[in-house]
Design a protein around this motif. Structure first.
Motif, PDB file in Angstrom:
ATOM      1  N   PRO A 124      46.273  47.756  58.324  1.00 28.38           N
ATOM      2  CA  PRO A 124      45.726  49.050  58.741  1.00 28.38           C
ATOM      3  C   PRO A 124      46.748  49.960  59.434  1.00 28.38           C
ATOM      4  CG  PRO A 124      44.221  47.293  59.355  1.00 28.38           C
ATOM      5  CD  PRO A 124      45.482  46.639  58.879  1.00 28.38           C
ATOM      6  N   SER A 125      47.622  49.366  60.251  1.00 27.49           N
ATOM      7  CA  SER A 125      48.590  50.197  60.962  1.00 27.49           C
ATOM      8  C   SER A 125      49.626  50.781  60.002  1.00 27.49           C
ATOM      9  CB  SER A 125      49.270  49.422  62.088  1.00 27.49           C
ATOM     10  OG  SER A 125      50.074  48.388  61.580  1.00 27.49           O
ATOM     11  N   LEU A 126      49.975  50.073  58.945  1.00 26.46           N
ATOM     12  CA  LEU A 126      50.918  50.608  57.963  1.00 26.46           C
ATOM     13  C   LEU A 126      50.244  51.597  57.014  1.00 26.46           C
ATOM     14  CD1 LEU A 126      53.009  47.443  57.068  1.00 26.46           C
ATOM     15  CD2 LEU A 126      53.790  49.478  58.290  1.00 26.46           C
ATOM     16  N   CYS A 127      49.033  51.302  56.620  1.00 19.59           N
ATOM     17  CA  CYS A 127      48.337  52.161  55.658  1.00 19.59           C
ATOM     18  C   CYS A 127      47.859  53.477  56.269  1.00 19.59           C
ATOM     19  CB  CYS A 127      47.167  51.415  55.030  1.00 19.59           C
ATOM     20  SG  CYS A 127      47.707  50.084  53.911  1.00 19.59           S
ATOM     21  N   ARG A 128      47.997  53.634  57.558  1.00 17.72           N
ATOM     22  CA  ARG A 128      47.618  54.915  58.176  1.00 17.72           C
ATOM     23  C   ARG A 128      48.634  56.015  57.861  1.00 17.72           C
ATOM     24  NH1 ARG A 128      50.424  55.810  63.233  1.00 17.72           N
ATOM     25  NH2 ARG A 128      51.582  53.935  63.779  1.00 17.72           N
ATOM     26  N   PHE A 129      49.807  55.629  57.382  1.00 20.38           N
ATOM     27  CA  PHE A 129      50.823  56.603  57.016  1.00 20.38           C
ATOM     28  C   PHE A 129      50.538  57.126  55.615  1.00 20.38           C
ATOM     29  CE2 PHE A 129      52.979  53.810  60.034  1.00 20.38           C
ATOM     30  CZ  PHE A 129      53.475  54.741  60.926  1.00 20.38           C
ATOM     31  N   LYS A 130      50.555  58.445  55.475  1.00 22.78           N
ATOM     32  CA  LYS A 130      50.360  59.054  54.163  1.00 22.78           C
ATOM     33  C   LYS A 130      51.473  58.550  53.243  1.00 22.78           C
ATOM     34  CE  LYS A 130      49.727  63.507  51.958  1.00 22.78           C
ATOM     35  NZ  LYS A 130      50.791  63.793  51.042  1.00 22.78           N
ATOM     36  N   GLY A 131      51.093  58.105  52.053  1.00 21.88           N
ATOM     37  CA  GLY A 131      52.064  57.574  51.111  1.00 21.88           C
ATOM     38  C   GLY A 131      52.153  56.063  51.120  1.00 21.88           C
ATOM     39  N   MET A 132      51.464  55.434  52.060  1.00 20.27           N
ATOM     40  CA  MET A 132      51.467  53.965  52.145  1.00 20.27           C
ATOM     41  C   MET A 132      50.142  53.437  51.613  1.00 20.27           C
ATOM     42  SD  MET A 132      54.189  52.570  53.359  1.00 20.27           S
ATOM     43  CE  MET A 132      53.632  50.990  53.947  1.00 20.27           C
ATOM     44  N   GLY A 133      50.244  52.441  50.779  1.00 19.78           N
ATOM     45  CA  GLY A 133      49.056  51.776  50.265  1.00 19.78           C
ATOM     46  C   GLY A 133      49.230  50.277  50.376  1.00 19.78           C
ATOM     47  N   LEU A 134      48.369  49.571  49.711  1.00 13.05           N
ATOM     48  CA  LEU A 134      48.365  48.114  49.772  1.00 13.05           C
ATOM     49  C   LEU A 134      49.679  47.523  49.260  1.00 13.05           C
ATOM     50  CD1 LEU A 134      46.642  45.611  50.412  1.00 13.05           C
ATOM     51  CD2 LEU A 134      45.816  45.700  48.066  1.00 13.05           C
ATOM     52  N   ALA A 135      50.222  48.045  48.173  1.00 17.70           N
ATOM     53  CA  ALA A 135      51.445  47.476  47.584  1.00 17.70           C
ATOM     54  C   ALA A 135      52.649  47.653  48.512  1.00 17.70           C
ATOM     55  CB  ALA A 135      51.730  48.126  46.231  1.00 17.70           C
ATOM     56  N   LYS A 136      52.852  48.844  49.034  1.00 15.20           N
ATOM     57  CA  LYS A 136      54.002  49.082  49.905  1.00 15.20           C
ATOM     58  C   LYS A 136      53.850  48.339  51.225  1.00 15.20           C
ATOM     59  CE  LYS A 136      55.236  53.495  47.874  1.00 15.20           C
ATOM     60  NZ  LYS A 136      55.315  54.926  48.026  1.00 15.20           N
ATOM     61  N   ALA A 137      52.651  48.332  51.774  1.00 16.92           N
ATOM     62  CA  ALA A 137      52.413  47.599  53.020  1.00 16.92           C
ATOM     63  C   ALA A 137      52.636  46.103  52.795  1.00 16.92           C
ATOM     64  CB  ALA A 137      50.998  47.861  53.529  1.00 16.92           C
ATOM     65  N   SER A 138      52.226  45.597  51.637  1.00 20.06           N
ATOM     66  CA  SER A 138      52.430  44.178  51.321  1.00 20.06           C
ATOM     67  C   SER A 138      53.916  43.842  51.283  1.00 20.06           C
ATOM     68  CB  SER A 138      51.800  43.826  49.966  1.00 20.06           C
ATOM     69  OG  SER A 138      50.404  43.963  50.025  1.00 20.06           O
ATOM     70  N   SER A 139      54.724  44.718  50.685  1.00 19.35           N
ATOM     71  CA  SER A 139      56.172  44.478  50.620  1.00 19.35           C
ATOM     72  C   SER A 139      56.779  44.392  52.008  1.00 19.35           C
ATOM     73  CB  SER A 139      56.862  45.591  49.831  1.00 19.35           C
ATOM     74  OG  SER A 139      56.484  45.546  48.485  1.00 19.35           O
ATOM     75  N   ILE A 140      56.383  45.302  52.871  1.00 17.78           N
ATOM     76  CA  ILE A 140      56.934  45.313  54.225  1.00 17.78           C
ATOM     77  C   ILE A 140      56.497  44.072  54.996  1.00 17.78           C
ATOM     78  CG2 ILE A 140      56.859  46.506  56.455  1.00 17.78           C
ATOM     79  CD1 ILE A 140      56.704  49.126  54.839  1.00 17.78           C
ATOM     80  N   LEU A 141      55.211  43.757  54.942  1.00 21.48           N
ATOM     81  CA  LEU A 141      54.712  42.599  55.685  1.00 21.48           C
ATOM     82  C   LEU A 141      55.291  41.295  55.140  1.00 21.48           C
ATOM     83  CD1 LEU A 141      51.027  43.706  56.289  1.00 21.48           C
ATOM     84  CD2 LEU A 141      52.929  43.702  57.919  1.00 21.48           C
ATOM     85  N   ALA A 142      55.514  41.210  53.830  1.00 20.22           N
ATOM     86  CA  ALA A 142      56.141  40.024  53.260  1.00 20.22           C
ATOM     87  C   ALA A 142      57.585  39.893  53.745  1.00 20.22           C
ATOM     88  CB  ALA A 142      56.094  40.087  51.730  1.00 20.22           C
ATOM     89  N   ALA A 143      58.318  40.998  53.802  1.00 22.74           N
ATOM     90  CA  ALA A 143      59.701  40.956  54.285  1.00 22.74           C
ATOM     91  C   ALA A 143      59.747  40.552  55.758  1.00 22.74           C
ATOM     92  CB  ALA A 143      60.371  42.314  54.086  1.00 22.74           C
ATOM     93  N   VAL A 144      58.813  41.058  56.548  1.00 20.02           N
ATOM     94  CA  VAL A 144      58.754  40.689  57.968  1.00 20.02           C
ATOM     95  C   VAL A 144      58.497  39.191  58.103  1.00 20.02           C
ATOM     96  CG1 VAL A 144      57.358  40.941  60.075  1.00 20.02           C
ATOM     97  CG2 VAL A 144      58.104  42.978  58.826  1.00 20.02           C
ATOM     98  N   GLU A 145      57.583  38.675  57.302  1.00 17.98           N
ATOM     99  CA  GLU A 145      57.277  37.238  57.371  1.00 17.98           C
ATOM    100  C   GLU A 145      58.460  36.392  56.910  1.00 17.98           C
ATOM    101  OE1 GLU A 145      55.494  33.723  58.239  1.00 17.98           O
ATOM    102  OE2 GLU A 145      54.933  35.730  58.894  1.00 17.98           O
TER     103      GLU A 145
END
Length: 145
Positions: A107-128
């Motif tokens: 939710p915190s990533l998808c609040r940015f315009k232009g961010m959706g499930l796919a882009k947020a997933s990439s970021i969270l996967a890289a963080v993990e």
């Protein structure tokens, strides 16, 4: 007379001047003009040595700043915004740091315009992956000591 339709009147003149600017350049269709506009903006309009992927290839990941690394993970921006500017907005909204980004959620990533499930997933996967790598390195250091 134009008061009721002032917005349409202004838009028509804007379209007319825009079309006149492209007159005589050899365009066959409006799609040709639109394609040139898309190409002239964004990362493809940047010099190659400043583009994140090309910079990564030429100089390695250590040469990139956090914004550029995040832009590569994002892969693309959104209409009217490059991946680099989206990455900067995300970093700014995450306390301006990677530690702030590491505590982000969908939710915190998808609040940015232009961010959706796919882009947020990439970021969270890289963080993990970063967390797991840190755990492996940390465990190896303990064994070495």
């Amino acid at each position: 007379m134009f008061e009721d339709h002032l917005e349409e009147f202004i838009q028509a003149f804007s379209d007319l001047f825009h079309s006149a600017a492209y007159q005589g350049r050899g365009y066959q269709t409006v799609m040709d003009i639109a394609q040139e506009c898309r190409v002239s903006r964004g990362i493809k309009a940047m010099p190659e040595e400043l583009r994140p992927r090309e910079k990564l290839y030429a100089h390695g990941a250590a040469a990139l700043n956090n914004k550029e690394l995040l832009a590569i993970l994002l892969g693309s921006g959104s209409p009217g915004e490059t991946a680099i500017s989206l990455a900067q907005r995300i970093l700014d909204g995450s306390e301006g740091s990677l530690s702030g980004l590491s505590s982000s959620s969908f939710p915190s990533l998808c609040r940015f315009k232009g961010m959706g499930l796919a882009k947020a997933s990439s970021i969270l996967a890289a963080v993990e992956l970063g967390r797991r790598l840190f755990g492996v390195v940390n465990a190896q250091l303990k064994v070495a000591l």
